[in-house]
Enzyme design. Structure first.
Site, PDB file in Angstrom:
ATOM      1  N   ASP A 156      44.043  37.365  46.451  1.00  0.00           N
ATOM      2  CA  ASP A 156      44.603  38.468  47.249  1.00  0.00           C
ATOM      3  C   ASP A 156      45.630  38.047  48.310  1.00  0.00           C
ATOM      4  OD1 ASP A 156      42.262  39.207  46.026  1.00  0.00           O
ATOM      5  OD2 ASP A 156      41.232  39.816  47.841  1.00  0.00           O
TER       6      ASP A 156
ATOM      7  N   GLN B 264      44.643  34.400  49.743  1.00  0.00           N
ATOM      8  CA  GLN B 264      43.398  33.736  49.374  1.00  0.00           C
ATOM      9  C   GLN B 264      43.744  32.551  48.492  1.00  0.00           C
ATOM     10  OE1 GLN B 264      39.641  35.171  49.697  1.00  0.00           O
ATOM     11  NE2 GLN B 264      40.931  35.130  51.496  1.00  0.00           N
TER      12      GLN B 264
HETATM   13  C1  FRU Z   1      39.262  40.687  45.706  1.00  0.00           C
HETATM   14  C2  FRU Z   1      38.199  39.847  46.387  1.00  0.00           C
HETATM   15  C3  FRU Z   1      37.891  40.376  47.780  1.00  0.00           C
HETATM   16  C4  FRU Z   1      37.359  39.164  48.472  1.00  0.00           C
HETATM   17  C5  FRU Z   1      38.236  38.083  47.903  1.00  0.00           C
HETATM   18  C6  FRU Z   1      37.596  36.738  47.781  1.00  0.00           C
HETATM   19  O1  FRU Z   1      39.956  39.980  44.763  1.00  0.00           O
HETATM   20  O2  FRU Z   1      37.035  39.786  45.616  1.00  0.00           O
HETATM   21  O3  FRU Z   1      37.004  41.468  47.791  1.00  0.00           O
HETATM   22  O4  FRU Z   1      37.446  39.247  49.855  1.00  0.00           O
HETATM   23  O5  FRU Z   1      38.642  38.527  46.627  1.00  0.00           O
HETATM   24  O6  FRU Z   1      38.528  35.786  47.390  1.00  0.00           O
END
Ligand code: FRU
Length: 542
Positions: free
Chosen positions: A108, A124
């Site tokens: 994300d 992320q």
């Molecule tokens: C969405 C998700 C979010 C979480 C993150 C972890 O892709 O699952 O809900 O915070 O990725 O990487």
């Protein structure tokens, strides 16, 4: 007994890889268990999924400050270990103007914001392999939303509240500070019990961040530990925090907290009941207004697709949102945000000149095998899209700033003879007749097909003749109307297809061999306008 003493029992600070603090224990994971001293202070040494964890009884010396100090030590080690992971893996599929990770797995976008004169975008990131593991927040800045500069990694999974992942969240530019709100994820024991908190980190200079730990450390009533991805908005002189949540009876909902000072938060309620049974979890909410319309973005997991070809549980969409007069919001009119293979967890932000710009993850949860993995990196972010409302509907369009990458426009008569563009990086506009088929990234035995399928009255994207390794090969967009106007932005291993002036979008990664640079059209020949795109200054772009 000092914290240092406990750390020395664990073989010293360089031997410590993780800290956890469930209930009345303090757990320290170590790299080399043979360096752990023999001490009556140690309650147990456990092997949890291949990791050695030393458990102590949590005494008073482990106050909040001491725990944060251990976190800072772990963070220093994690930052040092990143030196290698930031060397860009060479790969023919590497985009030339999209954001991709140097190595490892990107998911994300996070903390997308304009702050003190520049754009900030985080994502992320698991730097050490192409798998979903303990997530970091990578950090990029930009003067123009096109050219991006790599910054020191903002947050690492170093603390007792985020040791298994600094999960997604948004940013706020507030009183000269950059504030990051995120979900702290920890997993306890063999059974990996999930502990979730909502956390805050702040920065004065926009580059170095100080973690403040959980600002919400309890679950509200009626939800499971699947509650995450905070988005902060201002409403009626209060701050609201929106979270994606799962109710105890496994329904996806929006949770809302309220605050006056951004530090203490009261639970307000769960919203979205109007949607009934609509997936088992909603991830990554966003909320914004354009003119008089307010929209909520949600990522419902586990809803049925309208298309028999779409077997993936992860969806993404936008709903109308209306603030109720007493409290909370009401949702209506859910619509998909994207009809391609790869679009999830988008975030929006407001530019200084008042445009609402969205960026999404070009990838999907669960999918971790694509050809770029062979070269050590996976997934990328979408291009930046301006959102606007046309005839009451949300429309997406590439931001005007992208024109800075465009070479002069050329007109090409496309037919089944094909045309070799000699690049996979282009911005192409064309009108398709029903019954025709546009082939992109065409090479020896490979192509991405966009079929204006008259019998199904749908635009069909077919990736069965590419190097794709994921299960689904067809996506479809139901369409009415005589013609299909397309604007396609392509970049090495992706296409973003804007249909009928941005009424709908199909976003996909497309892996083909390096020389697959031809374009052809079967059916009535048609004039296409094309601009080849130069690389941006995106870190790790080729
Ligand atoms: C969405 C998700 C979010 C979480 C993150 C972890 O892709 O699952 O809900 O915070 O990725 O990487």
């Amino acid at each position: 007994m000092s914290v240092e003493h406990y750390l020395s029992l664990c073989g010293g600070k360089n031997n410590i890889t993780r800290v956890l603090a469930p209930d009345d224990e303090l757990i320290i994971a170590v790299e080399d268990v043979s360096k752990v001293a023999d001490s009556s202070l140690i309650v147990a040494i456990r092997e949890v999924l291949g990791e050695h964890q030393v458990a102590f009884k949590r005494t008073r010396c482990f106050d909040e400050e001491a725990l944060l100090k251990i976190g800072r030590m772990i963070s220093e080690q994690q930052q040092l270990a990143l030196a290698n992971a930031t060397k860009p893996a060479q790969c023919p599929h590497r985009p030339s103007w999209h954001i991709s990770p140097p190595q490892g797995l990107l998911n994300d976008p996070n903390g997308f914001i304009f702050h003190n004169g520049e754009y900030h975008l985080f994502y992320q990131w698991y730097p050490h392999a192409c798998v979903h593991k303990d997530k970091y927040w990578a950090h990029l800045t930009s003067p123009d939303l096109v050219n991006w500069q790599w910054q020191p990694v903002a947050l690492t999974p170093s603390d007792w509240f985020d040791a298994h992942g600094v999960f997604s969240g948004h940013a706020l530019s507030h009183q000269n500070q950059l504030m990051l709100f995120y979900t702290g994820n920890t997993r306890i024991g063999e059974q990996r019990d999930r502990h979730t908190t909502q956390c805050l980190a702040t920065s004065q200079d926009g580059i170095h961040f100080t973690k403040h730990g959980p600002i919400i450390d309890q679950l509200p009533e009626g939800v499971t530990p699947h509650i995450r991805d905070p988005k902060i908005v201002r409403h009626n002189d209060s701050w609201l925090m929106l979270l994606g949540a799962q109710t105890s009876d496994l329904k996806g909902r929006l949770a809302i907290y309220r605050s006056e000072d951004l530090h203490t938060w009261q639970f307000d309620g769960l919203y979205g009941q109007e949607f009934g049974d609509f997936g088992y979890m909603w991830e990554c909410p966003d909320l914004f207004s354009i003119g008089d319309e307010t929209f909520a973005v949600i990522g419902p997991q586990g809803i049925e697709s309208f298309s028999e070809h779409n077997t993936i549980p992860h969806h993404n969409g936008i709903a109308r949102a209306r603030f109720k007069s007493d409290k909370g919001i009401e949702l209506s009119d859910f619509e998909h945000l994207d009809y391609g293979f790869d679009f999830y967890a988008p975030q929006t932000m407001l530019t200084p000149d008042g445009r609402r710009v969205m960026c999404g993850w070009m990838g999907l949860p669960d999918e971790i095998d694509q050809p770029s993995v062979d070269n050590g990196w996976l997934h990328q972010l979408t291009l930046m899209r301006e959102l606007s409302v046309k005839d009451g509907r949300l429309v997406q369009w590439p931001i005007a700033e992208l024109d800075a990458l465009a070479q002069p426009e050329q007109s090409i008569m496309l037919s089944d003879q094909g045309y070799n563009l000699e690049t996979k990086s282009f911005d192409l506009s064309i009108e398709l007749e029903w019954g025709s088929q546009l082939n992109l990234f065409e090479g020896e035995g490979s192509k991405l097909m966009l079929i204006a399928d008259q019998s199904r009255r749908a635009l069909v994207m077919d990736r069965s003749q590419t190097l794709n390794r994921a299960q689904d090969t067809i996506r479809e967009l139901p369409l009415t109307g005589d013609k299909i106007r397309l604007r396609i932005l392509a970049d090495s291993s992706s296409v973003e297809v804007f249909i009928n002036d941005g009424d709908a979008v199909m976003t996909s990664r497309v892996f083909t061999e390096s020389h697959a640079t031809r374009i052809s059209l079967t059916g009535t020949p048609s004039l296409a306008r094309v601009k080849r795109l130069n690389p941006s200054r995106a870190p790790f772009a080729v």
